[in-house]
Design an enzyme around this catalytic site. Structure first.
Site, short mmCIF file in Angstrom:
data_model
loop_
_atom_site.label_atom_id
_atom_site.label_comp_id
_atom_site.label_asym_id
_atom_site.label_seq_id
_atom_site.Cartn_x
_atom_site.Cartn_y
_atom_site.Cartn_z
N ASP A 19 0.83 -1.22 0.00
CA ASP A 19 0.00 0.00 0.00
C ASP A 19 0.86 1.27 0.00
O ASP A 19 1.96 1.27 0.54
CB ASP A 19 -0.92 -0.02 1.23
CG ASP A 19 -2.08 0.95 1.08
OD1 ASP A 19 -2.34 1.42 -0.05
OD2 ASP A 19 -2.74 1.24 2.10
N ASN A 67 -11.07 -2.34 -5.15
CA ASN A 67 -10.32 -1.42 -6.02
C ASN A 67 -10.98 -1.20 -7.39
O ASN A 67 -10.64 -0.25 -8.10
CB ASN A 67 -8.87 -1.90 -6.22
CG ASN A 67 -7.99 -1.77 -4.99
OD1 ASN A 67 -7.05 -2.53 -4.80
ND2 ASN A 67 -8.29 -0.79 -4.12
C1 IPE Z 1 -5.48 -2.63 -0.09
O1 IPE Z 1 -5.14 -1.30 -0.25
C2 IPE Z 1 -5.41 -3.33 -1.41
C3 IPE Z 1 -4.09 -3.42 -2.01
C4 IPE Z 1 -2.97 -3.07 -1.48
C5 IPE Z 1 -4.08 -4.00 -3.32
P1 IPE Z 1 -6.24 -0.15 -0.40
O2 IPE Z 1 -5.50 1.11 -0.57
O3 IPE Z 1 -7.22 -0.53 -1.43
O4 IPE Z 1 -6.95 -0.24 1.02
P2 IPE Z 1 -7.78 0.85 1.84
O5 IPE Z 1 -8.80 1.40 0.91
O6 IPE Z 1 -6.81 1.88 2.27
O7 IPE Z 1 -8.33 0.08 2.98
C1 IPE Z 2 -1.66 0.23 -3.37
O1 IPE Z 2 -1.42 1.59 -3.42
C2 IPE Z 2 -1.87 -0.37 -4.74
C3 IPE Z 2 -3.27 -0.67 -5.06
C4 IPE Z 2 -4.26 -0.65 -4.22
C5 IPE Z 2 -3.56 -1.03 -6.45
P1 IPE Z 2 -2.61 2.64 -3.43
O2 IPE Z 2 -2.97 2.91 -4.86
O3 IPE Z 2 -3.71 2.18 -2.57
O4 IPE Z 2 -1.88 3.91 -2.81
P2 IPE Z 2 -2.49 4.93 -1.78
O5 IPE Z 2 -3.04 4.16 -0.65
O6 IPE Z 2 -3.53 5.71 -2.52
O7 IPE Z 2 -1.31 5.78 -1.39
MG MG Z 3 -4.08 2.46 -0.58
#
Ligand code: IPE
Ligand code: IPE
Ligand code: MG
Length: 242
Positions: A19, A67
């Site tokens: 993340d 997502n």
């Molecule tokens: C969890 O991260 C999913 C992945 C890392 C693929 P998110 O960024 O989607 O999670 P939330 O929304 O902060 O809980």
């Molecule tokens: C994790 O990084 C990757 C995916 C969920 C695809 P994020 O895209 O959630 O990055 P933040 O949380 O917005 O920084």
């Molecule tokens: Mg994230």
């Protein structure tokens, strides 16, 4: 070459919630996708290190069932990146004898992405030195629900004859991961302290580690710090220490 590092005890299965890609990009005034590209580089680094240390199983949360709610622009870009890098990395997976697996509701993925993944998982299915599992379009509640539905269907069809066989191990065999052992250690980057619908069944006794490091910055030294922390954990599984 790095100096050889000795760990007293290593997780057999390491899971990561990768993340912070978006915030990494935002901090640099870049598009979110730039963060995802660096996120892929971080995953490549992670695998290099886990192979070096001898961690056999790695599971990476790459795209959640939630997502899909992101902008079409981001989702399309992520699917394109996935296709590009699976194709690009397939020879490396084969060279390093890594078996690639995918868990999640892959029916929701674009046909072209699904085809590339199916080809790569097929071409690496004979390997058992290392296992890389990508959680894609993955949601753990959906996974548990679909296991329950399949068990009910198999019961109705007479494939399951006696409800007493529906024990924990039997139930787990209906989950996406199937034969992969439960994670021993889960790392979540970016400072969020939640599991976001990841492997709810499988992490019942997993040791969890949170770090503020954003995923694209996560490298060998961060992994070593995390693994050194894992070394200090006492896993009791409910038993009392004598
Ligand atoms: C969890 O991260 C999913 C992945 C890392 C693929 P998110 O960024 O989607 O999670 P939330 O929304 O902060 O809980
Ligand atoms: C994790 O990084 C990757 C995916 C969920 C695809 P994020 O895209 O959630 O990055 P933040 O949380 O917005 O920084
Ligand atoms: Mg994230």
């Amino acid at each position: 070459m790095h100096k050889k590092i000795v760990f007293k005890n290593l997780p057999k299965h390491l899971a990561v919630i990768m993340d912070g890609n978006g915030r990494w990009a935002k901090n640099r005034n870049l598009e979110r996708i730039e963060g995802h590209i660096q996120g892929i580089m971080a995953l490549k680094r992670l695998l290099k290190s886990t192979m070096e240390f001898g961690i056999k199983y790695v599971t990476a949360f790459a795209f959640s069932s939630e997502n899909w709610q992101r902008s079409k622009k981001e989702v399309d870009a992520l699917m394109n990146l996935l296709e590009k890098y699976i194709k690009l990395e397939l020879p490396n997976l084969i060279r390093n004898k890594i078996c690639l697996k995918v868990i999640g509701n892959i029916e929701k993925l674009p046909v072209s992405t699904k085809k590339i993944l199916q080809d790569a998982t097929y071409q690496t299915s004979r390997f058992n030195d290392f296992f890389l599992t990508l959680a894609l379009s993955y949601g753990s509640r959906e996974e548990i629900l679909s296991a329950a539905i399949h068990i009910a269907e198999d019961f109705k069809k007479g494939i399951i004859k006696n409800k007493n066989v529906i024990q924990e191990g039997f139930f787990a065999s209906y989950l996406y991961g199937g034969d992969i052992p439960n994670p021993d250690f889960l790392i979540r980057t970016s400072g969020e302290k939640r599991v976001s619908n990841f492997m709810l069944w499988q992490i019942a006794y997993t040791e969890i580690y949170f770090t503020k490091t954003l995923w694209p910055d996560f490298g060998r030294k961060h992994l070593i710090t995390a693994l050194k922390n894992y070394e200090t954990r006492v896993r009791r599984f409910g038993k009392a220490e004598i």
